[in-house]
Enzyme design. Structure first.
Site, PDB file in Angstrom:
ATOM      1  N   HIS A   1      67.664  78.440  41.454  1.00 56.64           N
ATOM      2  CA  HIS A   1      68.479  77.362  42.695  1.00 56.64           C
ATOM      3  C   HIS A   1      68.108  77.095  43.909  1.00 56.64           C
ATOM      4  O   HIS A   1      68.691  76.300  44.622  1.00 56.64           O
ATOM      5  CB  HIS A   1      69.911  77.931  42.487  1.00 56.64           C
ATOM      6  CG  HIS A   1      70.172  79.175  43.224  1.00 56.64           C
ATOM      7  ND1 HIS A   1      69.789  80.545  42.746  1.00 56.64           N
ATOM      8  CD2 HIS A   1      70.474  79.418  44.599  1.00 56.64           C
ATOM      9  CE1 HIS A   1      69.807  81.402  43.635  1.00 56.64           C
ATOM     10  NE2 HIS A   1      70.432  80.871  44.677  1.00 56.64           N
TER      11      HIS A   1
ATOM     12  N   HIS B   1      67.874  74.222  48.775  1.00 55.48           N
ATOM     13  CA  HIS B   1      69.229  74.890  47.934  1.00 55.48           C
ATOM     14  C   HIS B   1      69.648  73.685  46.929  1.00 55.48           C
ATOM     15  O   HIS B   1      70.181  72.688  47.275  1.00 55.48           O
ATOM     16  CB  HIS B   1      70.456  75.372  48.753  1.00 55.48           C
ATOM     17  CG  HIS B   1      71.265  76.492  47.937  1.00 55.48           C
ATOM     18  ND1 HIS B   1      71.942  76.230  47.123  1.00 55.48           N
ATOM     19  CD2 HIS B   1      71.076  77.614  48.421  1.00 55.48           C
ATOM     20  CE1 HIS B   1      72.473  77.242  46.647  1.00 55.48           C
ATOM     21  NE2 HIS B   1      72.064  78.231  47.305  1.00 55.48           N
TER      22      HIS B   1
END
Length: 149
Positions: free
Chosen positions: A57, A72
């Protein structure tokens, strides 16, 4: 000066619009965010450098000047335990701007109840060290998001 380009295609929205106070208040660092297109895409390196952190992620690439860039992919996506993400590189790899690092589908992330909005953060930077920060408008993968002095 380091030019930071978009790791994703979508719409630049600026950090203040990120639905997470850690990012929206720039606690992690200054930068911007991209609301990605809703189809399978690859997140690419925003700079030339070395991958110092790589998770499904999120990733951090550090350039030769020591500038660390955090991308992110989505908000609270760590809770998905890697579901919906495919790593295309490894920690320690030397990468070039535009090189694919993670394959994912923002639509699937959204269906899982998470926001696909993706902050791009200048780590250990002050807000005045960034210039020409893009906070609105359509961006393609590789569009300049900001310059880091």
């Amino acid at each position: 000066m380091t030019t930071v380009t978009s790791p994703l295609a979508g719409v630049a929205i600026g950090l203040s619009a990120v639905p997470d106070p850690v990012f929206s208040t720039a606690m992690v660092g200054p930068g911007t965010a991209v609301d990605p297109v809703r189809r399978p895409i690859e997140a690419v390196s925003p700079i030339d450098g070395i991958i110092v952190s790589l998770h499904p992620h999120a990733f951090v690439v550090v350039d030769s000047d020591g500038h660390g860039l955090l991308t992110h992919l989505g908000i609270d996506t760590v809770q998905l335990n890697g579901e919906g993400f495919e790593l295309l590189a490894a920690k320690g790899d030397t990468v070039e701007r535009g090189q694919a690092l993670v394959r994912w589908d923002p639509a699937v992330i959204e269906e899982a109840g998470k926001s696909p909005i993706s902050p791009v953060i200048a780590l250990e930077a002050s807000a005045d060290s960034l210039a020409a920060v893009v906070e609105e408008g359509v961006v393609d993968t590789g569009t300049t998001l900001f310059k880091w002095k």
